[in-house]
Design an enzyme around this catalytic site. Structure first.
Site, PDB file in Angstrom:
ATOM      1  N   THR A  16       0.837  -1.205   0.000  1.00 17.40           N
ATOM      2  CA  THR A  16       0.000   0.000   0.000  1.00 17.40           C
ATOM      3  C   THR A  16       0.875   1.260   0.000  1.00 17.40           C
ATOM      4  OG1 THR A  16      -1.671  -1.179   1.272  1.00 17.40           O
ATOM      5  CG2 THR A  16      -1.815   1.219   1.298  1.00 17.40           C
ATOM      6  N   LYS A 108       5.840   2.100  12.942  1.00 19.46           N
ATOM      7  CA  LYS A 108       5.783   2.493  14.368  1.00 19.46           C
ATOM      8  C   LYS A 108       5.934   1.301  15.303  1.00 19.46           C
ATOM      9  CE  LYS A 108       1.708   2.011  12.336  1.00 19.46           C
ATOM     10  NZ  LYS A 108       1.078   2.512  11.147  1.00 19.46           N
ATOM     11  N   GLU A 132       8.699  10.213   9.997  1.00 17.45           N
ATOM     12  CA  GLU A 132       7.514  11.091  10.061  1.00 17.45           C
ATOM     13  C   GLU A 132       6.221  10.308   9.823  1.00 17.45           C
ATOM     14  OE1 GLU A 132       7.244  14.806  10.500  1.00 17.45           O
ATOM     15  OE2 GLU A 132       5.360  13.806  10.963  1.00 17.45           O
ATOM     16  N   VAL A 135       3.650   8.247  12.563  1.00 18.99           N
ATOM     17  CA  VAL A 135       2.599   8.779  13.446  1.00 18.99           C
ATOM     18  C   VAL A 135       1.645   9.671  12.657  1.00 18.99           C
ATOM     19  CG1 VAL A 135       2.091  10.050  15.575  1.00 18.99           C
ATOM     20  CG2 VAL A 135       4.248   8.818  15.367  1.00 18.99           C
ATOM     21  N   ILE A 139      -0.261  13.951   8.645  1.00 19.18           N
ATOM     22  CA  ILE A 139      -0.022  15.093   9.547  1.00 19.18           C
ATOM     23  C   ILE A 139       1.471  15.182   9.884  1.00 19.18           C
ATOM     24  CG2 ILE A 139      -0.483  16.046  11.842  1.00 19.18           C
ATOM     25  CD1 ILE A 139      -3.165  14.637  11.863  1.00 19.18           C
ATOM     26  N   GLY A 190      -6.977   0.061   2.576  1.00 21.23           N
ATOM     27  CA  GLY A 190      -5.543   0.059   2.905  1.00 21.23           C
ATOM     28  C   GLY A 190      -5.210   0.715   4.229  1.00 21.23           C
ATOM     29  N   ASP A 204      -1.575  -0.053  17.984  1.00 20.11           N
ATOM     30  CA  ASP A 204      -0.986   0.841  16.976  1.00 20.11           C
ATOM     31  C   ASP A 204      -0.983   2.284  17.497  1.00 20.11           C
ATOM     32  OD1 ASP A 204      -0.233   1.450  14.011  1.00 20.11           O
ATOM     33  OD2 ASP A 204      -1.934   2.770  14.442  1.00 20.11           O
ATOM     34  N   LYS A 208       2.308   4.759  18.507  1.00 27.92           N
ATOM     35  CA  LYS A 208       2.467   6.154  18.046  1.00 27.92           C
ATOM     36  C   LYS A 208       2.611   7.094  19.249  1.00 27.92           C
ATOM     37  CE  LYS A 208      -0.238   5.249  13.880  1.00 27.92           C
ATOM     38  NZ  LYS A 208      -1.599   5.141  13.371  1.00 27.92           N
TER      39      LYS A 208
HETATM   40  P1  NDP Z   1       1.462  -3.909   2.888  1.00 29.11           P
HETATM   41  O1  NDP Z   1       1.122  -5.198   3.508  1.00 29.11           O
HETATM   42  O2  NDP Z   1       0.522  -3.311   1.924  1.00 29.11           O
HETATM   43  O3  NDP Z   1       2.881  -4.033   2.168  1.00 29.11           O
HETATM   44  C1  NDP Z   1       3.958  -4.737   2.727  1.00 29.11           C
HETATM   45  C2  NDP Z   1       5.009  -4.925   1.659  1.00 29.11           C
HETATM   46  O4  NDP Z   1       6.134  -5.547   2.242  1.00 29.11           O
HETATM   47  C3  NDP Z   1       4.560  -5.804   0.498  1.00 29.11           C
HETATM   48  O5  NDP Z   1       5.035  -5.281  -0.706  1.00 29.11           O
HETATM   49  C4  NDP Z   1       5.235  -7.147   0.787  1.00 29.11           C
HETATM   50  O6  NDP Z   1       5.561  -7.864  -0.370  1.00 29.11           O
HETATM   51  C5  NDP Z   1       6.512  -6.668   1.444  1.00 29.11           C
HETATM   52  N1  NDP Z   1       7.106  -7.675   2.304  1.00 29.11           N
HETATM   53  C6  NDP Z   1       6.547  -8.289   3.380  1.00 29.11           C
HETATM   54  N2  NDP Z   1       7.399  -9.169   3.904  1.00 29.11           N
HETATM   55  C7  NDP Z   1       8.523  -9.122   3.138  1.00 29.11           C
HETATM   56  C8  NDP Z   1       9.755  -9.806   3.149  1.00 29.11           C
HETATM   57  N3  NDP Z   1      10.032 -10.727   4.058  1.00 29.11           N
HETATM   58  N4  NDP Z   1      10.678  -9.490   2.208  1.00 29.11           N
HETATM   59  C9  NDP Z   1      10.400  -8.559   1.272  1.00 29.11           C
HETATM   60  N5  NDP Z   1       9.266  -7.878   1.204  1.00 29.11           N
HETATM   61  C10 NDP Z   1       8.325  -8.165   2.128  1.00 29.11           C
HETATM   62  O7  NDP Z   1       1.766  -2.896   4.085  1.00 29.11           O
HETATM   63  P2  NDP Z   1       1.580  -1.312   4.116  1.00 29.11           P
HETATM   64  O8  NDP Z   1       2.185  -0.716   2.898  1.00 29.11           O
HETATM   65  O9  NDP Z   1       0.185  -0.985   4.468  1.00 29.11           O
HETATM   66  O10 NDP Z   1       2.445  -0.939   5.399  1.00 29.11           O
HETATM   67  C11 NDP Z   1       3.853  -0.831   5.349  1.00 29.11           C
HETATM   68  C12 NDP Z   1       4.335  -0.157   6.624  1.00 29.11           C
HETATM   69  O11 NDP Z   1       3.767   1.147   6.701  1.00 29.11           O
HETATM   70  C13 NDP Z   1       3.941  -0.853   7.928  1.00 29.11           C
HETATM   71  O12 NDP Z   1       4.987  -0.686   8.861  1.00 29.11           O
HETATM   72  C14 NDP Z   1       2.709  -0.083   8.387  1.00 29.11           C
HETATM   73  O13 NDP Z   1       2.545  -0.126   9.784  1.00 29.11           O
HETATM   74  C15 NDP Z   1       3.084   1.308   7.948  1.00 29.11           C
HETATM   75  N6  NDP Z   1       1.980   2.216   7.751  1.00 29.11           N
HETATM   76  C16 NDP Z   1       0.927   1.887   6.946  1.00 29.11           C
HETATM   77  C17 NDP Z   1      -0.090   2.770   6.727  1.00 29.11           C
HETATM   78  C18 NDP Z   1      -1.247   2.464   5.874  1.00 29.11           C
HETATM   79  O14 NDP Z   1      -2.182   3.289   5.852  1.00 29.11           O
HETATM   80  N7  NDP Z   1      -1.268   1.351   5.168  1.00 29.11           N
HETATM   81  C19 NDP Z   1      -0.069   4.104   7.350  1.00 29.11           C
HETATM   82  C20 NDP Z   1       1.079   4.366   8.159  1.00 29.11           C
HETATM   83  C21 NDP Z   1       2.058   3.433   8.355  1.00 29.11           C
HETATM   84  P3  NDP Z   1       4.413  -8.462  -1.356  1.00 29.11           P
HETATM   85  O15 NDP Z   1       3.774  -7.242  -1.941  1.00 29.11           O
HETATM   86  O16 NDP Z   1       5.129  -9.279  -2.341  1.00 29.11           O
HETATM   87  O17 NDP Z   1       3.489  -9.232  -0.463  1.00 29.11           O
HETATM   88  N1  HSE Z   2      -3.382   1.218  10.706  1.00 28.44           N
HETATM   89  C1  HSE Z   2      -2.959   2.541  10.947  1.00 28.44           C
HETATM   90  C2  HSE Z   2      -4.167   3.416  11.222  1.00 28.44           C
HETATM   91  C3  HSE Z   2      -2.211   3.057   9.750  1.00 28.44           C
HETATM   92  O1  HSE Z   2      -5.269   3.000  10.900  1.00 28.44           O
HETATM   93  O2  HSE Z   2      -4.012   4.507  11.760  1.00 28.44           O
HETATM   94  C4  HSE Z   2      -1.655   4.428   9.935  1.00 28.44           C
HETATM   95  O3  HSE Z   2      -0.642   4.447  10.870  1.00 28.44           O
END
Ligand code: NDP
Ligand code: HSE
Length: 444
Positions: A16, A108, A132, A135, A139, A190, A204, A208
């Site tokens: 995502t 986080k 950044e 959290v 924002i 997402g 979570d 934060k």
């Molecule tokens: P997703 O699950 O959408 O994406 C995770 C990605 O990591 C995927 O591309 C996955 O690969 C890859 N991945 C997982 N395990 C491995 C591994 N062992 N080796 C290589 N690649 C790997 O997560 P998000 O993008 O939603 O979240 C990512 C981070 O951002 C997290 O720490 C989350 O807490 C944080 N976050 C997310 C927010 C949100 O709104 N989604 C907001 C704020 C923070 P593949 O695609 O092949 O499965």
């Molecule tokens: N799962 C978290 C939330 C993503 O809903 O706030 C953003 O940190």
């Protein structure tokens, strides 16, 4: 003419957030290159499954399933750790920091679990760690704390810092659905963590809050020293009852510090917010953080707290800061001096006891509907010296049960724990009473 430096950005995780960062950075690439006077390249992207269909198309040969190859690629100067999790992500982050690279993250959970060790690695090896996006999504709360409001000490930092829970609670109230029904929509948008209990059980938001508490007060807070409750126990009935009292229920994070005694507290819980307060009007995936500074007074920041675009915006702001740091060989964020200053700040802080953490409280008590029941309930409050501010009782026609809802005047967590246990022990009380805190804001 001086040749422009090329800065390589590598990704570990391309889901995502990762794809959003890639998409928006590419869209802004020329403008950013012109503004910063550097060239940007994307040499390598690590994912778990290289055959998965992606929303964005990347050049052939860039994808790998070996995250360490991103860390070790000499063409990668900035590693974006956007895979999540706390084990492997830590290994790659540490490896990159040990090579003196910059790591940008939104993770986080990892900072909560291993922040101390990662920050020590920054001090020891000279890498840099930007977070950044960890959290409150879009924002710029970390920049605000460290830069815009740097002149302040914060007696309180309070807010809605989990987008998923705020989205669920807002829709539950508006549409009368259960949280389980709405969770699926939050997932498809997402917003939700891979492990959804991180969102639903308050963890979570707690992670934060701990990051903000560290930046504001220099102290790492552990879950043993904090109140952490999620939203699973909040029912539609509670939302209606709260409305009857003039409140809305929101999951909030609360960091308080008493500068006279040094006591600080961190809590995450569903709280009743007075309808006229800004936080009560923040709905959907939006987050809001209210900072009470001793110099600036009250500042409230509101923005989207989760989702691809909101989170990408924060990650990209870190990437730009990191590029400026690399270009000028002078990073602003998370320097050795920063960390030492934070440690010194934390020396004067201690965790507050449950006797010291005070607020007004709301109770929902399910009782057997019979004469005199309220006398027993009132006695428990009187014997514990808790003053009742309001009471509303509800009958359930056709059933021999009633609901008593009460709001108290300010008292301590320790006393209310005792009150709740004594109420539960009354023969006419059917189940453990629900205890929620009432949010009070002095200056707004
Ligand atoms: P997703 O699950 O959408 O994406 C995770 C990605 O990591 C995927 O591309 C996955 O690969 C890859 N991945 C997982 N395990 C491995 C591994 N062992 N080796 C290589 N690649 C790997 O997560 P998000 O993008 O939603 O979240 C990512 C981070 O951002 C997290 O720490 C989350 O807490 C944080 N976050 C997310 C927010 C949100 O709104 N989604 C907001 C704020 C923070 P593949 O695609 O092949 O499965
Ligand atoms: N799962 C978290 C939330 C993503 O809903 O706030 C953003 O940190």
């Amino acid at each position: 003419m001086k040749e422009q430096k090329t800065i390589g950005i590598g990704f570990i995780g391309f889901g995502t957030v990762g794809q959003g960062v890639w998409k928006h950075l590419n869209a802004q690439r020329e403008t950013l290159e012109a503004r910063l006077g550097v060239k940007i390249s994307f040499p390598r992207i690590a994912v778990k499954n290289i055959n998965r269909k992606r929303d964005v198309v990347v050049p052939a040969g860039v994808l790998t399933d070996d995250p360490m190859s991103v860390v070790n690629d000499p063409a990668v100067t900035i590693v974006c750790e956007l895979m999540g999790g706390t084990e492997e992500a830590k290994d790659y982050t540490l490896a990159a920091l040990k090579l003196g690279k910059v790591v940008v993250t939104a993770n986080k959970a990892l900072i909560y679990k291993s922040g101390r060790e990662l920050f020590d690695a920054v001090s020891k090896f000279g890498g840099h760690y930007y977070f950044e996006a960890s959290v409150a999504g879009a924002i710029p709360i970390i920049k605000t704390l460290r830069e815009g409001l740097v002149a302040n000490r914060f007696a309180s930092i309070a807010g809605i810092i989990n987008g998923t829970c705020n989205y669920i609670l807002s829709r539950m109230e508006a549409e009368g659905k259960s949280y389980e029904e709405i969770l699926e929509d939050a997932k498809s948008l997402g917003y939700v963590e891979q492990d959804d209990s991180l969102d639903l059980d308050g963890w979570d938001a707690f992670h934060k809050a701990v990051i903000l508490a560290f930046l504001a007060h220099g102290k790492w807070v552990s879950e043993d020293d904090a109140l952490v409750e999620g939203i699973r126990q909040v029912t539609l009935e509670d939302m209606h009852r709260a409305r009857d009292f003039g409140y809305r229920i929101k999951l909030i994070g609360m960091i308080r510090r008493d500068f006279k005694t040094g006591a600080m507290s961190v809590g995450v819980y569903p709280a009743l917010i007075p309808l006229d307060k800004t936080l009560a009007r923040v709905d959907g995936v939006y987050n809001a953080i209210k900072l009470s500074g001793d110099v600036a007074g009250t500042t409230i920041l509101i923005g989207r707290g989760a989702g691809r675009d909101a989170t990408s915006s924060a990650v990209i702001s870190d990437i730009v800061d990191a590029m400026i740091g690399i270009r000028d060989n002078a990073h602003k964020f998370l320097t050795k001096q920063d960390l030492e200053a934070c440690k010194r700040l934390g020396e004067s802080a201690r965790m507050a006891t449950m006797d010291e953490i005070c607020s007004k409280f709301y109770l929902r008590i399910s009782v057997v509907d019979e004469p005199g029941i309220l006398v027993g309930v009132y006695n428990v409050f009187a014997q514990n010296n808790v003053s009742i501010a309001r009471v509303i009782t509800y009958e359930h026609p056709g059933e021999r049960r009633g609901t008593v809802t009460m709001a108290t005047y300010p008292t301590s967590e320790a006393i209310m724990e005792k009150v709740t246990a004594e109420l539960e022990a009354l023969p006419q009380v059917r189940t453990k009473p629900l205890l929620l805190r009432i949010y009070e804001s002095t200056r707004e």
